[in-house]
Design a protein around this motif. Structure first.
Motif, mmCIF file in Angstrom:
data_model
loop_
_atom_site.group_PDB
_atom_site.id
_atom_site.type_symbol
_atom_site.label_atom_id
_atom_site.label_comp_id
_atom_site.label_asym_id
_atom_site.label_seq_id
_atom_site.Cartn_x
_atom_site.Cartn_y
_atom_site.Cartn_z
ATOM 1 N N THR A 12 -18.268 -5.806 -19.476
ATOM 2 C CA THR A 12 -18.492 -6.782 -18.410
ATOM 3 C C THR A 12 -18.550 -6.084 -17.051
ATOM 4 O O THR A 12 -19.281 -6.518 -16.160
ATOM 5 C CB THR A 12 -17.401 -7.865 -18.410
ATOM 6 O OG1 THR A 12 -16.114 -7.251 -18.515
ATOM 7 C CG2 THR A 12 -17.581 -8.811 -19.563
ATOM 8 N N ILE A 47 -14.475 -13.804 -21.027
ATOM 9 C CA ILE A 47 -15.038 -15.053 -20.522
ATOM 10 C C ILE A 47 -14.229 -15.481 -19.302
ATOM 11 O O ILE A 47 -13.102 -15.976 -19.422
ATOM 12 C CB ILE A 47 -15.004 -16.155 -21.600
ATOM 13 C CG1 ILE A 47 -15.547 -15.617 -22.927
ATOM 14 C CG2 ILE A 47 -15.797 -17.373 -21.135
ATOM 15 C CD1 ILE A 47 -16.919 -15.005 -22.838
ATOM 16 N N GLN A 51 -17.067 -19.104 -16.050
ATOM 17 C CA GLN A 51 -17.981 -19.186 -17.186
ATOM 18 C C GLN A 51 -17.410 -20.052 -18.299
ATOM 19 O O GLN A 51 -18.153 -20.622 -19.097
ATOM 20 C CB GLN A 51 -18.274 -17.781 -17.707
ATOM 21 C CG GLN A 51 -19.005 -16.909 -16.704
ATOM 22 C CD GLN A 51 -18.562 -15.461 -16.738
ATOM 23 O OE1 GLN A 51 -17.649 -15.096 -17.464
ATOM 24 N NE2 GLN A 51 -19.206 -14.621 -15.942
ATOM 25 N N ALA A 52 -16.076 -20.152 -18.333
ATOM 26 C CA ALA A 52 -15.429 -20.938 -19.381
ATOM 27 C C ALA A 52 -15.764 -22.422 -19.260
ATOM 28 O O ALA A 52 -15.774 -23.148 -20.255
ATOM 29 C CB ALA A 52 -13.915 -20.727 -19.323
ATOM 30 N N ALA A 56 -20.007 -20.825 -21.885
ATOM 31 C CA ALA A 56 -19.129 -19.764 -22.380
ATOM 32 C C ALA A 56 -19.759 -19.001 -23.536
ATOM 33 O O ALA A 56 -19.678 -17.767 -23.589
ATOM 34 C CB ALA A 56 -17.784 -20.347 -22.805
ATOM 35 N N ARG A 59 -22.572 -16.728 -22.321
ATOM 36 C CA ARG A 59 -22.008 -15.546 -21.666
ATOM 37 C C ARG A 59 -21.487 -14.558 -22.702
ATOM 38 O O ARG A 59 -21.696 -13.343 -22.580
ATOM 39 C CB ARG A 59 -20.883 -15.971 -20.724
ATOM 40 C CG ARG A 59 -20.139 -14.812 -20.054
ATOM 41 C CD ARG A 59 -21.052 -13.973 -19.192
ATOM 42 N NE ARG A 59 -20.292 -12.954 -18.465
ATOM 43 C CZ ARG A 59 -20.835 -11.973 -17.736
ATOM 44 N NH1 ARG A 59 -22.148 -11.898 -17.637
ATOM 45 N NH2 ARG A 59 -20.073 -11.099 -17.112
ATOM 46 N N THR A 60 -20.836 -15.057 -23.724
ATOM 47 C CA THR A 60 -20.330 -14.200 -24.794
ATOM 48 C C THR A 60 -21.468 -13.429 -25.449
ATOM 49 O O THR A 60 -21.373 -12.210 -25.667
ATOM 50 C CB THR A 60 -19.599 -15.038 -25.853
ATOM 51 O OG1 THR A 60 -18.540 -15.765 -25.227
ATOM 52 C CG2 THR A 60 -19.036 -14.173 -26.960
ATOM 53 N N GLU A 106 -12.560 -19.797 -25.277
ATOM 54 C CA GLU A 106 -13.597 -20.701 -24.775
ATOM 55 C C GLU A 106 -14.950 -20.364 -25.390
ATOM 56 O O GLU A 106 -15.828 -21.227 -25.489
ATOM 57 C CB GLU A 106 -13.698 -20.597 -23.245
ATOM 58 C CG GLU A 106 -12.497 -21.128 -22.489
ATOM 59 C CD GLU A 106 -11.395 -20.101 -22.311
ATOM 60 O OE1 GLU A 106 -10.461 -20.374 -21.551
ATOM 61 O OE2 GLU A 106 -11.466 -19.016 -22.941
ATOM 62 N N ALA A 107 -15.106 -19.115 -25.799
ATOM 63 C CA ALA A 107 -16.362 -18.661 -26.395
ATOM 64 C C ALA A 107 -16.758 -19.498 -27.606
ATOM 65 O O ALA A 107 -17.948 -19.642 -27.906
ATOM 66 C CB ALA A 107 -16.245 -17.193 -26.799
#
Length: 312
Positions: A12, A47, A51-52, A56, A59-60, A106-107
């Motif tokens: 990241t 995350i 973004q959560a 999410a 983003r993952t 959250e992913a």
């Protein structure tokens, strides 16, 4: 000696800076990792809170894709590993062994189907929460509610056990920690958490938690963020050693490993400014007459045992 570092945020970070995994100005890059004879590096898809709340999973996948692309570019130097046998193959091929993890449940976006697909993509550990509440459990920042695992969180732990994924309890509320301990049928990890007895930060583990981790067969990873090491955030090598001595004295030789949190932290103890400095820690343990057997366990063997037991 095989090194295993159970947590970094390097992918990241280089996504933000535009740098490459091979060489960058952060805490970890391949050029430095390759100077070690054998290195297993967990790479987290973190995350962030913003973004959560939305996107999410996308983003993952973006972070996983970035790791995949960096591995393809550097395929002679690094290999994605899903289990212990892959790690052995990587080491025998003189490659860095990369283990893909996720920091922040959250992913999953509340779906066991997503969990299973992420497993197929190579994810072998998930930090169930970051600091805040999600669909799985409360994080340490929300622990005032004394909330543990949700019904979905219980399904996640059970499914991770079935699939062969390491359940990571760093960042989770204490109630959530105890729920996981009572529910998991496999050893768990706290990938980057220290001893609360030495530094009273909410992110660290109590003696009772550390003893439960020992009984479970799990491992905690020594975190090198100064705020988690020394109460004033002014950590030196001696403060790092204090955590090691406390955890080893409390739980014995099999419960401590490395989880530096490199590239996710902005303050490190002097002499431990990046992955290239881990030899400084080893040399200090040797100076203090720690046995080579114990040092090898801390450096990597304890986490390797859990990987061999859990990851499929």
């Amino acid at each position: 000696m095989i090194f295993v570092d159970a947590h970094c945020d390097t992918i990241t970070t280089i996504m933000k800076t535009g740098e490459a995994l091979k060489n960058n100005k952060g805490h970890i890059d391949l050029d430095r990792l390759k100077k070690y004879e054998s290195f297993v590096q967990f790479f987290a898809a973190f995350i962030a809170p913003e973004q959560a709340k939305m996107g999410a999973l996308r983003r993952t996948l973006d972070i996983i894709d970035k790791l995949y692309r960096e591995i393809e570019i550097n395929k002679n130097d690094i290999m994605l590993c899903r289990n212990y046998n892959d790690i052995v193959n990587a080491i025998n091929s003189s490659k860095v062994a990369a283990v893909l993890t996720i920091e922040g449940g959250e992913a999953l976006e509340g779906s066991l189907s997503v969990l299973r697909i992420l497993y197929q993509l190579g994810v072998r550990a998930i930090t169930l929460t970051w600091n805040f509440r999600n669909q799985i459990a409360d994080g340490v920042a929300d622990s005032v509610t004394n909330g543990g695992l949700t019904p979905f969180g219980r399904e996640v732990v059970a499914e991770m056990n079935r699939l062969g994924m390491m359940v990571d309890v760093s960042h989770i509320s204490e109630a959530g920690f105890w729920d996981v301990i009572n529910l998991s049928s496999a050893p768990i990890i706290a990938s980057h958490s220290n001893a609360k007895k030495i530094c009273a930060h909410k992110r660290n583990l109590t003696d009772e938690q550390l003893l439960a981790l020992k009984k479970n067969g799990g491992v905690t990873g020594l975190n090198l963020y100064s705020d988690f090491i020394e109460n004033e955030g002014k950590a030196e090598m001696k403060h790092v050693i204090a955590h090691i001595e406390h955890i080893i004295g409390l739980t014995g030789e099999d419960t401590l490993g490395l989880g530096a949190d490199f590239d996710g932290i902005d303050k490190t103890p002097s002499g431990l400014e990046g992955v290239q400095c881990l030899t400084n820690l080893i040399n200090e343990l040797l100076r203090l007459n720690y046995s080579e057997t114990l040092i090898n366990k801390i450096a990597g063997e304890n986490f390797l045992r859990v990987i061999k037991t859990v990851a499929k």
